[in-house]
Design an enzyme around this catalytic site. Structure first.
Site, PDB file in Angstrom:
ATOM      1  CG  HIS A 129      -1.928   0.966   1.183  1.00  0.00           C
ATOM      2  ND1 HIS A 129      -1.724   2.213   1.703  1.00  0.00           N
ATOM      3  CD2 HIS A 129      -3.268   0.990   1.069  1.00  0.00           C
ATOM      4  CE1 HIS A 129      -2.895   2.861   1.778  1.00  0.00           C
ATOM      5  NE2 HIS A 129      -3.866   2.097   1.389  1.00  0.00           N
ATOM      6  CG  ASP A 206       0.566  -2.557   6.292  1.00  0.00           C
ATOM      7  OD1 ASP A 206      -0.502  -2.955   6.865  1.00  0.00           O
ATOM      8  OD2 ASP A 206       0.486  -2.082   5.079  1.00  0.00           O
ATOM      9  CE  LYS A 232      -7.421  -0.423   5.967  1.00  0.00           C
ATOM     10  NZ  LYS A 232      -8.101  -0.207   4.826  1.00  0.00           N
ATOM     11  CB  CYS A 370      -3.885   2.914  -1.609  1.00  0.00           C
ATOM     12  SG  CYS A 370      -4.705   4.416  -1.267  1.00  0.00           S
TER      13      CYS A 370
HETATM   14  C1  LIG Z   1      -2.409  -3.085   3.321  1.00  0.00           C
HETATM   15  C2  LIG Z   1      -2.593  -1.781   4.025  1.00  0.00           C
HETATM   16  N1  LIG Z   1      -1.883  -0.767   4.578  1.00  0.00           N
HETATM   17  C3  LIG Z   1      -1.989   0.231   5.009  1.00  0.00           C
HETATM   18  C4  LIG Z   1      -3.491   0.935   4.931  1.00  0.00           C
HETATM   19  C5  LIG Z   1      -3.466   2.259   5.396  1.00  0.00           C
HETATM   20  O1  LIG Z   1      -4.341   2.048   6.436  1.00  0.00           O
HETATM   21  P1  LIG Z   1      -4.855   3.422   7.299  1.00  0.00           P
HETATM   22  O2  LIG Z   1      -5.486   4.348   6.286  1.00  0.00           O
HETATM   23  O3  LIG Z   1      -6.183   2.631   8.143  1.00  0.00           O
HETATM   24  O4  LIG Z   1      -3.835   4.152   8.093  1.00  0.00           O
HETATM   25  C6  LIG Z   1      -4.066   0.103   4.286  1.00  0.00           C
HETATM   26  C7  LIG Z   1      -5.383   0.749   4.300  1.00  0.00           C
HETATM   27  O5  LIG Z   1      -6.221   0.279   3.120  1.00  0.00           O
HETATM   28  C8  LIG Z   1      -4.077  -1.192   3.946  1.00  0.00           C
HETATM   29  O6  LIG Z   1      -4.977  -1.888   3.044  1.00  0.00           O
END
Ligand SMILES: Cc1ncc(COP(=O)(O)O)c(C=O)c1O
Length: 412
Positions: A129, A206, A232, A370
Site C-alpha cells: 500500500h 503492515d 478495518k 493505493c
Molecule cells: C495493506 C494496507 N496498508 C496500509 C493501509 C493504510 O491504513 P490506514 O488508512 O488505516 O492508515 C491500508 C488501508 O487500506 C491497507 O490496506
C-alpha cells in the site's frame, strides 16, 4: 491459518448487530463488499462512543476526578485488550496511533532518522500500500539510503528467492504487508522475518488486512514492529496500534513532542515519559480508542478462526462464480488469501463496473487501491475489488454475480 471448511457462524444474528447493513441503496438492499477499505461497526462499538460522550467524557491520565479516572481506565483497558490480541509481552509495547499509516510513519521518522545512514537499504515488497512505500521513500531521500523491492509473481505471491538475494548487511529495515489489500495474498511473514534478522535488519509488518482475519502472535513471529488499524477491524476510524519490541522503542527518540510524552520540562532540558506514553503526545483519540476495545471484544467473541472459516467459504464461492463469467480475469490468485477478490472485465473500465453495481445497491471498490506500483506490475490501471467480512452471505455474492452478468451482457 488452518480453517475449517464449513461456516459455524449464525450470520443473520451477526447482521442484526450492524445497523448500517439494514438499508436500501438505490432502491435495493445494501450489499457491502468494501470491507478491505473499512468494515462496518457493530452496535456495541457505536454504543461505546455514545456512552463515553454521554457518560464520562474527560481527558485522561492527569485528572484525579471520577470522570477522568473512568475514562483513563477504559482507555487503558483497550491497551490491555490489544496486548492480549497480538500477544505482546507488555502494555508498554502497545502505542496508540491513528492507524497503520501513522504507525509506519512513526517508525520511519523515529527509528529511521535515528539509525539509518547513507548507503543503507530498506526492503519492501511490490504489493505494498502507498502507506508502506512513501514513508520509506521520504526517509531514503533524507538519509541517501535506497529502497529495494521484492518482486511479485503472476499469481501475486512474493518471490522469496529474489528477497533473499536483496538482503545484505546494508539492509536495515524490511517492511512488508501481512496480507495484500489489492490481491488478498497472505505473505509468509515468519520466514521473511527470519531471513531479515539473519541479515541484521529489523522488520515491520503492515497488518492492516490481517487484523480482522488472521491470527497474530508477535512473540513467535518475532517481528520488531506490527501495525493495525481499528477501522478495518469493526472499530472506529482514527485509531489503531503500533506494536514495537520494548528494547527498540526504548532506544528510539520521540516521534512528536507535546503534553503527555514528557517527564519533566524546563527551558534548558526535557526528559521523556516512560513507554508507551513517550510516543503518545497530546490528547489522544480517547472515545475511539475505547470503542476500539469493543471491536476487539467483538472479534474475540466470535473467534478469529471461526470468522476466517466463514470468510474463506465466501471467498471460494465468489472466486468460482466470478471467474466463470465471460471476459473476467482474476487479479491475485495466490494459494493463501484473505477474503479479497480482485478482478477486471475485458473492455469495461473498473470505475464503470463500480458505478453500475452501485446502482444495484452493491458497494465494491474500484481503482488502484493505493497500490499503484502493483497495478503497474500487472499492466492495469486498477481492478474491481470485492472484499468480504463476517456479516456477508452467499446470497449477497449471488447478487454481485447477477449484477456482473447484466453488466457484461449490457456492454456486449
Ligand atoms: C495493506 C494496507 N496498508 C496500509 C493501509 C493504510 O491504513 P490506514 O488508512 O488505516 O492508515 C491500508 C488501508 O487500506 C491497507 O490496506
Amino acid at each position: 491459518m488452518n480453517v475449517a471448511t464449513r461456516s459455524l457462524l449464525d450470520v443473520e444474528k451477526i447482521r442484526e448487530q450492524f445497523p448500517v447493513l439494514h438499508q436500501k441503496v438505490n432502491g435495493r438492499d445494501l450489499v457491502y463488499f468494501d470491507n478491505a477499505a473499512t468494515s462496518q461497526k457493530p452496535q456495541g462499538v457505536i454504543d461505546s462512543l455514545t456512552n463515553y460522550y454521554q457518560g464520562y467524557n474527560a481527558n485522561i491520565h492527569r485528572g484525579i476526578h471520577t470522570l477522568a479516572e473512568k475514562a483513563t481506565k477504559a482507555y487503558e483497558e483497550t491497551r490491555q485488550l490489544a496486548k492480549t490480541f497480538i500477544n505482546a509481552n507488555s502494555e508498554q509495547e502497545i502505542i496508540f496511533v491513528r492507524g497503520v499509516t501513522e504507525g509506519i510513519n512513526l517508525v520511519a521518522s523515529s527509528y529511521g532518522r535515528a539509525f539509518l545512514k547513507e548507503g543503507d537499504e530498506i526492503i519492501i515488497s511490490g504489493s505494498e500500500h502507498h502507506s508502506n512505500i512513501v514513508p520509506w521513500q521520504i526517509l531514503c531521500e533524507e538519509k541517501k539510503a535506497s529502497l529495494k523491492v521484492i518482486p511479485i509473481s503472476n499469481e501475486g505471491e512474493l518471490d522469496i528467492e529474489a528477497y533473499k538475494k536483496l538482503l545484505s548487511k546494508r539492509t536495515k529495515i524490511v517492511s512488508v504487508n501481512h496480507a495484500s489489500n489489492s490481491l488478498g495474498t497472505i505473505n509468509p511473514i515468519k520466514s521473511i522475518i527470519e531471513f531479515a534478522h539473519q541479515a541484521g535488519a529489523v522488520v515491520l509488518i503492515d497488518g492492516a488486512q490481517a487484523g480482522a482475519h488472521l491470527e497474530i502472535d508477535v512473540q513467535p513471529l518475532d517481528c520488531d514492529f506490527y501495525c493495525l488499524s481499528s477501522h478495518k477491524m469493526y472499530g472506529p476510524t482514527g485509531t489503531g496500534i503500533l506494536y514495537g519490541k520494548k528494547e527498540l522503542l526504548e532506544k528510539m527518540p520521540p516521534y512528536q513532542g507535546g503534553g503527555e510524552m514528557i517527564k519533566d520540562v524546563t527551558f534548558a532540558k526535557t526528559t521523556y515519559n516512560d513507554l508507551p506514553y513517550k510516543f503518545e503526545a497530546g490528547t489522544p483519540n480517547i472515545a475511539d480508542v475505547i470503542a476500539f476495545g469493543q471491536a476487539i471484544e467483538f472479534i474475540n467473541g466470535l473467534g478469529k478462526e471461526v470468522m476466517a472459516a466463514h470468510e474463506q467459504e465466501l471467498l471460494q464461492y465468489a472466486t468460482d462464480k466470478v471467474s466463470a463469467l465471460p471476459s473476467v480475469k482474476l487479479v491475485g490468485t495466490a494459494e493463501d488469501k484473505v477474503s479479497v477478490l480482485s478482478f477486471i472485465i475485458e473492455g469495461i473500465h473498473p470505475f464503470d463496473i463500480g458505478q453500475m453495481l452501485d446502482a444495484r445497491g452493491i458497494a465494491v471498490r474500484t481503482g488502484h487501491h493505493c497500490t499503484q506500483p502493483l497495478m503497474d506490475r500487472f499492466g492495469i490501471e486498477g481492478t474491481v475489488r470485492a472484499s468480504f467480512a463476517v456479516y456477508n452471505t452467499k446470497k449477497e455474492i449471488d447478487q454481485l454475480v447477477e449484477g456482473l452478468e447484466r453488466i457484461v451482457n449490457f456492454m456486449k
